[in-house]
Design a protein around this motif. Structure first.
Motif, PDB file in Angstrom:
ATOM      1  N   PHE A  79      -0.094   0.881 -12.945  1.00 15.62           N
ATOM      2  CA  PHE A  79      -1.248   0.711 -13.511  1.00 15.62           C
ATOM      3  C   PHE A  79      -2.539   0.918 -12.506  1.00 15.62           C
ATOM      4  O   PHE A  79      -2.191   0.662 -11.305  1.00 15.62           O
ATOM      5  N   LYS A  80      -3.715   1.623 -12.812  1.00  7.19           N
ATOM      6  CA  LYS A  80      -4.668   1.834 -11.805  1.00  7.19           C
ATOM      7  C   LYS A  80      -4.180   2.832 -10.807  1.00  7.19           C
ATOM      8  O   LYS A  80      -5.058   2.887  -9.807  1.00  7.19           O
ATOM      9  N   GLY A  81      -3.014   3.629 -11.053  1.00 10.84           N
ATOM     10  CA  GLY A  81      -2.822   4.672 -10.159  1.00 10.84           C
ATOM     11  C   GLY A  81      -2.299   3.947  -8.998  1.00 10.84           C
ATOM     12  O   GLY A  81      -2.184   5.046  -7.713  1.00 10.84           O
ATOM     13  N   LYS A  82      -1.790   2.891  -8.730  1.00 11.55           N
ATOM     14  CA  LYS A  82      -1.044   2.494  -7.590  1.00 11.55           C
ATOM     15  C   LYS A  82       0.235   2.846  -7.302  1.00 11.55           C
ATOM     16  O   LYS A  82       0.598   2.941  -8.435  1.00 11.55           O
ATOM     17  N   ASP A  97      -1.898   1.211  -2.589  1.00  8.74           N
ATOM     18  CA  ASP A  97      -3.062   1.843  -3.147  1.00  8.74           C
ATOM     19  C   ASP A  97      -2.892   3.597  -2.254  1.00  8.74           C
ATOM     20  O   ASP A  97      -2.572   3.592  -1.220  1.00  8.74           O
ATOM     21  N   GLU A 118       1.550  -6.415  -1.866  1.00 11.05           N
ATOM     22  CA  GLU A 118       0.878  -5.201  -1.762  1.00 11.05           C
ATOM     23  C   GLU A 118       0.555  -4.704  -0.102  1.00 11.05           C
ATOM     24  O   GLU A 118       0.747  -5.593   0.443  1.00 11.05           O
ATOM     25  N   GLY A 143     -13.207   5.332  -4.918  1.00 12.85           N
ATOM     26  CA  GLY A 143     -12.161   4.670  -5.931  1.00 12.85           C
ATOM     27  C   GLY A 143     -12.219   5.286  -7.110  1.00 12.85           C
ATOM     28  O   GLY A 143     -11.512   4.987  -8.033  1.00 12.85           O
ATOM     29  N   CYS A 145     -11.241   8.656  -7.973  1.00 16.00           N
ATOM     30  CA  CYS A 145     -10.353   9.539  -8.199  1.00 16.00           C
ATOM     31  C   CYS A 145      -9.287   9.469  -7.124  1.00 16.00           C
ATOM     32  O   CYS A 145      -9.100  10.226  -6.334  1.00 16.00           O
ATOM     33  N   LYS A 146      -8.275   8.431  -7.206  1.00 14.27           N
ATOM     34  CA  LYS A 146      -7.294   8.168  -6.384  1.00 14.27           C
ATOM     35  C   LYS A 146      -6.305   9.159  -6.293  1.00 14.27           C
ATOM     36  O   LYS A 146      -5.481   9.228  -5.548  1.00 14.27           O
ATOM     37  N   LYS A 159       1.332   9.177 -16.359  1.00 12.18           N
ATOM     38  CA  LYS A 159       0.729   8.506 -17.496  1.00 12.18           C
ATOM     39  C   LYS A 159       1.535   8.501 -18.886  1.00 12.18           C
ATOM     40  O   LYS A 159       1.627   7.362 -19.399  1.00 12.18           O
ATOM     41  N   GLN A 162       3.963   5.605 -18.006  1.00  6.30           N
ATOM     42  CA  GLN A 162       3.434   4.259 -17.938  1.00  6.30           C
ATOM     43  C   GLN A 162       3.182   3.787 -19.584  1.00  6.30           C
ATOM     44  O   GLN A 162       3.380   2.716 -19.565  1.00  6.30           O
ATOM     45  N   PRO A 234     -13.907   0.895  -2.781  1.00  5.26           N
ATOM     46  CA  PRO A 234     -12.993   0.332  -3.456  1.00  5.26           C
ATOM     47  C   PRO A 234     -12.752  -1.044  -2.939  1.00  5.26           C
ATOM     48  O   PRO A 234     -12.630  -1.236  -1.818  1.00  5.26           O
TER      49      PRO A 234
END
Length: 331
Positions: A79-82, A97, A118, A143, A145-146, A159, A162, A234
């Motif tokens: 989630f959130k690109g992590k 990240d 993390e 933050g 476009c990671k 995606k 996910q 971020p």
């Protein structure tokens, strides 16, 4: 049955060596004769038997400490690109990240959670799969476009995975049900990868945030050259990256942003960016909303200035500047 004092002399020698209680208290110690063994003891052996230590099944599982440096392997995107990573040879989950699938790297633990941790990426050992050169110069620090340096087909695949995981674990559908009943359809890629956002909000700030390698560019005089108009770093509400062009918004919106960047720092105009710590300053946010005319299909831009107080006369210069663009239909 007999008392201890009357029987000790009849025992074999190796039994007599045992120290019995005194006769004064012998009346309270009575036991059957059958409990005493009169057999000759086995000779003592000089060899020692090694007892293997059985592993403790309740031993605590591996858990890294905060600040510890580890070698990690990114397996997928969460989630959130992590990046969902695993500690080498342990399987312990670490979220990082800007880590991409297939990347092996050195990371430092920054936070510990219930069953995961993390980390911050320090050094890449093995490059990730499906990497491309990010077209935006702000990608390493912005933050927005990671995963821009990940190929688009890989982003689409991540995606889809996910969404599939959410349907299975949260929706409680089995993999067989998804395939048999067609509950989840294949993901449809977008034809437009950039310039698709219809709304962007930029923040004003008294200081530009600069990465360590660019700190020599900072002007310590505290003048308007240090003012920032851009996006937040971020995790920080008070640090702003100065942005001259954002690939998420449309080209007409970028033209308006560039025009504002050219003039708003002019000391003669008297603009001051809002300081979130001291609560002093006038300009707070710039919002650009993009759309199209329903009849002609031509692009249209609406420009909003968010200020700390109502002083429309101060904004007249900026309003006249952006109104010169034919795409701007409202300010």
């Amino acid at each position: 049955m007999g008392t201890i004092s009357n029987l000790t002399n009849t025992f074999p020698l190796h039994i007599r060596k045992f120290k019995f209680p005194s006769s004064s208290s012998s009346s309270s110690y009575r036991f059957p004769l059958s409990t005493l063994s009169c057999s000759t003891p086995e000779p003592e052996s000089n060899t020692t038997t090694s007892i293997s230590q059985t592993p403790n099944s309740n031993a605590t599982s591996y858990f890294p400490k905060r600040g510890q440096t580890l070698e990690l392997l990114c397996e997928s995107l969460a989630f959130k690109g992590k990046g969902l990573c695993k500690v080498t040879d342990t399987g312990f989950v670490v979220m990082c990240d800007r880590a991409l699938p297939g990347e092996r790297f050195i990371g430092r633990i920054t936070r510990k959670k219930g069953n995961y941790a993390e980390a911050a990426k320090l050094q890449t050992l093995t490059p990730p799969f499906d990497t491309v050169d990010a077209p935006c110069v702000y990608v390493p620090h912005c933050g927005g476009c990671k995963t821009q340096n990940l190929a688009y087909h890989a982003q689409v695949k991540a995606k889809e995975e996910q969404v599939r995981e959410l349907i299975i674990h949260v929706g409680r559908f089995s993999q067989k049900e998804l395939e048999l009943h067609g509950i989840m359809k294949p993901i449809v890629p977008c034809d437009i990868q950039f310039n698709y956002r219809n709304k962007m909000e930029f923040s004003f700030g008294p200081y530009k945030w600069l990465p360590k390698e660019s700190m020599h560019e900072r002007n310590d005089d505290g003048g308007s050259e240090n003012y920032a108009l851009g996006l937040h770093v971020p995790g920080y509400f008070d640090k702003i990256i100065n942005v001259d062009k954002c690939l998420l918004q449309t080209d007409p919106a970028n033209k308006v942003l560039a025009a504002i960047q050219e003039c708003w720092r002019d000391p003669q105009l008297g603009f001051s960016p809002y300081n979130v710590h001291s609560h002093v300053g006038f300009l707070k946010h710039l919002m650009l909303r993009s759309g199209r005319d329903v009849m002609t299909g031509l692009p249209e831009i609406m420009v909003n200035f968010v200020t700390s107080s109502y002083k429309p006369e101060l904004l007249k210069v900026l309003v006249d500047k952006v109104s010169a663009f034919p795409e701007v239909v409202g300010t």
